[in-house]
Write a protein that holds these residues in place. Structure first.
Motif, PDB file in Angstrom:
ATOM      1  N   ALA A  25       0.851  -1.193   0.000  1.00  0.00           N
ATOM      2  CA  ALA A  25       0.000   0.000   0.000  1.00  0.00           C
ATOM      3  C   ALA A  25       0.884   1.238   0.000  1.00  0.00           C
ATOM      4  N   ASN A  26       0.440   2.285  -0.676  1.00  0.00           N
ATOM      5  CA  ASN A  26       1.183   3.533  -0.692  1.00  0.00           C
ATOM      6  C   ASN A  26       0.940   4.348   0.569  1.00  0.00           C
ATOM      7  N   ALA A  27      -0.198   4.093   1.221  1.00  0.00           N
ATOM      8  CA  ALA A  27      -0.525   4.799   2.458  1.00  0.00           C
ATOM      9  C   ALA A  27      -1.663   4.057   3.157  1.00  0.00           C
ATOM     10  N   PHE A  28      -1.827   4.363   4.429  1.00  0.00           N
ATOM     11  CA  PHE A  28      -2.929   3.826   5.224  1.00  0.00           C
ATOM     12  C   PHE A  28      -3.555   5.011   5.931  1.00  0.00           C
ATOM     13  N   MET A  29      -4.847   5.208   5.711  1.00  0.00           N
ATOM     14  CA  MET A  29      -5.564   6.314   6.336  1.00  0.00           C
ATOM     15  C   MET A  29      -6.762   5.785   7.114  1.00  0.00           C
ATOM     16  N   THR A  30      -6.977   6.374   8.270  1.00  0.00           N
ATOM     17  CA  THR A  30      -8.161   6.044   9.052  1.00  0.00           C
ATOM     18  C   THR A  30      -9.288   6.966   8.595  1.00  0.00           C
ATOM     19  N   LYS A  31     -10.460   6.374   8.364  1.00  0.00           N
ATOM     20  CA  LYS A  31     -11.611   7.165   7.917  1.00  0.00           C
ATOM     21  C   LYS A  31     -11.958   8.221   8.960  1.00  0.00           C
ATOM     22  N   PRO A  32     -12.181   9.435   8.521  1.00  0.00           N
ATOM     23  CA  PRO A  32     -12.532  10.495   9.466  1.00  0.00           C
ATOM     24  C   PRO A  32     -13.993  10.397   9.905  1.00  0.00           C
ATOM     25  N   ASN A  33     -14.286  11.006  11.024  1.00  0.00           N
ATOM     26  CA  ASN A  33     -15.659  11.102  11.508  1.00  0.00           C
ATOM     27  C   ASN A  33     -16.261  12.405  11.013  1.00  0.00           C
ATOM     28  N   GLY A  34     -17.477  12.322  10.489  1.00  0.00           N
ATOM     29  CA  GLY A  34     -18.195  13.525  10.078  1.00  0.00           C
ATOM     30  C   GLY A  34     -17.929  13.910   8.639  1.00  0.00           C
ATOM     31  N   TYR A  35     -18.950  14.469   8.025  1.00  0.00           N
ATOM     32  CA  TYR A  35     -18.892  14.836   6.617  1.00  0.00           C
ATOM     33  C   TYR A  35     -17.836  15.902   6.328  1.00  0.00           C
ATOM     34  N   ASN A  36     -17.782  16.943   7.146  1.00  0.00           N
ATOM     35  CA  ASN A  36     -16.807  18.009   6.915  1.00  0.00           C
ATOM     36  C   ASN A  36     -15.377  17.480   7.014  1.00  0.00           C
ATOM     37  N   ASN A  37     -15.131  16.593   7.964  1.00  0.00           N
ATOM     38  CA  ASN A  37     -13.806  15.992   8.085  1.00  0.00           C
ATOM     39  C   ASN A  37     -13.490  15.106   6.878  1.00  0.00           C
ATOM     40  N   LEU A  38     -14.509  14.458   6.334  1.00  0.00           N
ATOM     41  CA  LEU A  38     -14.306  13.648   5.144  1.00  0.00           C
ATOM     42  C   LEU A  38     -13.925  14.530   3.955  1.00  0.00           C
ATOM     43  N   ILE A  39     -14.568  15.667   3.827  1.00  0.00           N
ATOM     44  CA  ILE A  39     -14.226  16.602   2.745  1.00  0.00           C
ATOM     45  C   ILE A  39     -12.771  17.064   2.888  1.00  0.00           C
ATOM     46  N   VAL A  40     -12.377  17.410   4.097  1.00  0.00           N
ATOM     47  CA  VAL A  40     -10.991  17.834   4.343  1.00  0.00           C
ATOM     48  C   VAL A  40     -10.028  16.709   3.982  1.00  0.00           C
ATOM     49  N   CYS A  41     -10.370  15.492   4.358  1.00  0.00           N
ATOM     50  CA  CYS A  41      -9.547  14.324   4.048  1.00  0.00           C
ATOM     51  C   CYS A  41      -9.437  14.121   2.535  1.00  0.00           C
ATOM     52  N   MET A  42     -10.562  14.189   1.842  1.00  0.00           N
ATOM     53  CA  MET A  42     -10.561  13.998   0.388  1.00  0.00           C
ATOM     54  C   MET A  42      -9.812  15.132  -0.317  1.00  0.00           C
ATOM     55  N   GLN A  43      -9.916  16.348   0.220  1.00  0.00           N
ATOM     56  CA  GLN A  43      -9.163  17.468  -0.352  1.00  0.00           C
ATOM     57  C   GLN A  43      -7.666  17.211  -0.221  1.00  0.00           C
ATOM     58  N   SER A  44      -7.241  16.704   0.929  1.00  0.00           N
ATOM     59  CA  SER A  44      -5.825  16.388   1.135  1.00  0.00           C
ATOM     60  C   SER A  44      -5.363  15.285   0.195  1.00  0.00           C
ATOM     61  N   LEU A  45      -6.185  14.248   0.062  1.00  0.00           N
ATOM     62  CA  LEU A  45      -5.854  13.167  -0.876  1.00  0.00           C
ATOM     63  C   LEU A  45      -5.731  13.704  -2.294  1.00  0.00           C
ATOM     64  N   TYR A  46      -6.677  14.518  -2.685  1.00  0.00           N
ATOM     65  CA  TYR A  46      -6.663  15.087  -4.032  1.00  0.00           C
ATOM     66  C   TYR A  46      -5.423  15.959  -4.242  1.00  0.00           C
ATOM     67  N   ASP A  47      -5.166  16.850  -3.282  1.00  0.00           N
ATOM     68  CA  ASP A  47      -4.024  17.749  -3.420  1.00  0.00           C
ATOM     69  C   ASP A  47      -2.720  16.970  -3.591  1.00  0.00           C
ATOM     70  N   PHE A  48      -2.552  15.928  -2.790  1.00  0.00           N
ATOM     71  CA  PHE A  48      -1.300  15.183  -2.884  1.00  0.00           C
ATOM     72  C   PHE A  48      -1.264  14.251  -4.096  1.00  0.00           C
ATOM     73  N   TRP A  49      -2.221  13.336  -4.205  1.00  0.00           N
ATOM     74  CA  TRP A  49      -2.131  12.276  -5.215  1.00  0.00           C
ATOM     75  C   TRP A  49      -2.455  12.743  -6.628  1.00  0.00           C
ATOM     76  N   PHE A  50      -3.211  13.828  -6.754  1.00  0.00           N
ATOM     77  CA  PHE A  50      -3.554  14.303  -8.088  1.00  0.00           C
ATOM     78  C   PHE A  50      -2.745  15.534  -8.505  1.00  0.00           C
ATOM     79  N   ASN A  51      -2.272  16.315  -7.538  1.00  0.00           N
ATOM     80  CA  ASN A  51      -1.572  17.551  -7.884  1.00  0.00           C
ATOM     81  C   ASN A  51      -0.080  17.530  -7.578  1.00  0.00           C
ATOM     82  N   GLN A  52       0.303  17.035  -6.406  1.00  0.00           N
ATOM     83  CA  GLN A  52       1.699  17.125  -5.994  1.00  0.00           C
ATOM     84  C   GLN A  52       2.513  15.895  -6.354  1.00  0.00           C
ATOM     85  N   ASN A  53       1.943  14.720  -6.204  1.00  0.00           N
ATOM     86  CA  ASN A  53       2.663  13.490  -6.490  1.00  0.00           C
ATOM     87  C   ASN A  53       2.916  13.381  -7.992  1.00  0.00           C
ATOM     88  N   ARG A  54       4.114  13.046  -8.354  1.00  0.00           N
ATOM     89  CA  ARG A  54       4.436  12.849  -9.772  1.00  0.00           C
ATOM     90  C   ARG A  54       4.355  11.367 -10.061  1.00  0.00           C
TER      91      ARG A  54
END
Length: 138
Positions: free
Chosen positions: A106-135
């Motif tokens: 696995a490239n990473a292991f993440m624990t699912k966040p509690n709450g919808y807003n926390n999920l959005i923050v988590c998905m934003q972080s995933l997107y920023d790294f894996w889609f924008n920053q990671n080459r």
């Protein structure tokens, strides 16, 4: 055509909420969701045959039938997916689960966040790294 994010999740409620959270992050991101390991492997084999790769695979650890770790092993056996990031996305925070996941590839292991807003923050972080920053060569 494969989705941007291929998500293996057996909880239909969480999967439903995840789709909305991803759309809040980026409207045109596509998410493909399957509910068990056997179906995930079948879809991935079809993607490989058709030469379509998701950009990211999110994988729940506790799945009915074949476990998330077993699905991860199968993904790593398919050369076509060698460079596709696979993230274990689970309610577990057990260090043994984290260690096993990373040892299998696995490239990473993440624990699912509690709450919808926390999920959005988590998905934003995933997107920023894996889609924008990671080459990637994907």
């Amino acid at each position: 055509m494969s989705p941007d994010i291929f998500y293996v999740e057996d909880d239909p409620d969480f999967a439903f909420i995840m789709q909305y959270a991803v759309k809040e992050v980026k409207e045109d991101l596509t998410v493909g969701i399957v509910e068990d390991g056997n179906t995930a492997i079948a879809h991935l084999q079809r993607f490989a045959e058709e030469k379509h790769r998701p950009k990211l695979i999110l994988l729940d650890l506790n799945l009915p039938g074949i476990s998330g770790l077993d699905v991860l092993k199968r993904i790593k056996e398919i050369p076509f997916f060698k460079y596709v990031p696979v993230i274990l996305f689970s309610t577990s925070d057990d260090p043994k689960d984290v260690k096993s996941s990373l040892e299998i590839g696995a490239n990473a292991f993440m624990t699912k966040p509690n709450g919808y807003n926390n999920l959005i923050v988590c998905m934003q972080s995933l997107y920023d790294f894996w889609f924008n920053q990671n080459r990637s060569i994907n």
